[in-house]
Design an enzyme around this catalytic site. Structure first.
Site, PDB file in Angstrom:
ATOM      1  CE  LYS A  95      24.068  57.521 -31.559  1.00  0.00           C
ATOM      2  NZ  LYS A  95      24.957  57.939 -30.451  1.00  0.00           N
ATOM      3  N   GLY A 156      27.328  55.286 -21.222  1.00  0.00           N
ATOM      4  CA  GLY A 156      27.904  55.824 -19.997  1.00  0.00           C
ATOM      5  C   GLY A 156      28.558  54.809 -19.085  1.00  0.00           C
ATOM      6  CB  ALA A 183      26.892  53.216 -26.174  1.00  0.00           C
ATOM      7  N   GLY A 184      29.603  52.878 -24.480  1.00  0.00           N
ATOM      8  CA  GLY A 184      30.368  52.006 -23.622  1.00  0.00           C
ATOM      9  C   GLY A 184      31.870  52.069 -23.825  1.00  0.00           C
TER      10      GLY A 184
END
Length: 199
Positions: A95, A156, A183-184
């Site tokens: 990744k 985050g 993410a998020g």
């Protein structure tokens, strides 16, 4: 879900950072049904055998490890970290994160494309942490990437999907590629929205 030449029954990936305890991490992996967990080599390899219990736990769960280059802010740093991760984990998967903004942790798209080109030439199977930018996505695919990981919102932030239109446009542009919204994601409904067929 298809990750290069591997077919998985679960469409979820699970991060391994910031759990209150190893036992809660173990329970989360079991409850999620995820077959892949992401791991930052830079974080878990620090200190003298500091991560040994962590590795023992991951091995016991039987899930696949997807090492990432979290915390890398340059192409050279990301490539070096990826090369170390391949030696540690014996996997071609990486990744790939090249961070361009320290506050939002937004990817450096220029560096990401360059690092993807280098690592793909070295035989890596790159999963690129990117934004929903279609031009950058085209360049990543040209560089050899076959799995795009666009952010839902900044790392985050737990804001969910900030740009559903952009994610749908990416899905339409690359109908055969695997897209992993990364993410998020702050609550289960965000994850469910990311896996809706129209996305």
């Amino acid at each position: 879900m298809r990750i290069y030449d591997e077919t998985l029954s679960s469409r979820l990936m699970l991060g391994t950072a910031r759990y209150p305890s190893p036992e809660i991490l173990r329970q989360a992996i079991a409850a999620s049904g995820a077959e892949i967990v992401t791991v930052s080599l830079r974080r878990e390899a620090a200190g003298e055998r500091a991560g040994q219990k962590f590795w023992d736990l991951i091995r016991e769960t039987g899930v696949r490890v997807l090492p990432n280059t979290a915390g890398c802010h340059s192409v050279r740093e990301a490539v070096t970290t990826a090369e170390m991760a391949r030696e540690v984990f014996g996997t071609k998967w990486i990744k790939l994160e090249v961070i361009g903004d320290a506050d939002t942790l937004q990817p450096d798209l220029f560096g990401l494309v360059e690092a993807t080109r280098i690592l793909s030439a070295e035989g890596f199977q790159v999963l690129a942490y990117t934004t929903e930018d279609l031009v950058a996505a085209d360049r990543l695919v040209e560089a050899g990437c076959r799995v795009l990981m666009p952010w839902g919102s900044p790392i985050g932030s737990a804001r969910g999907l900030n740009n559903v239109y952009g994610l749908r446009a990416m899905r339409a542009r690359f109908p055969e590629l695997t897209l992993v919204v990364d993410a998020g994601i702050g609550v289960p409904s965000h994850a469910a929205q990311a896996m809706e067929p129209r996305l």
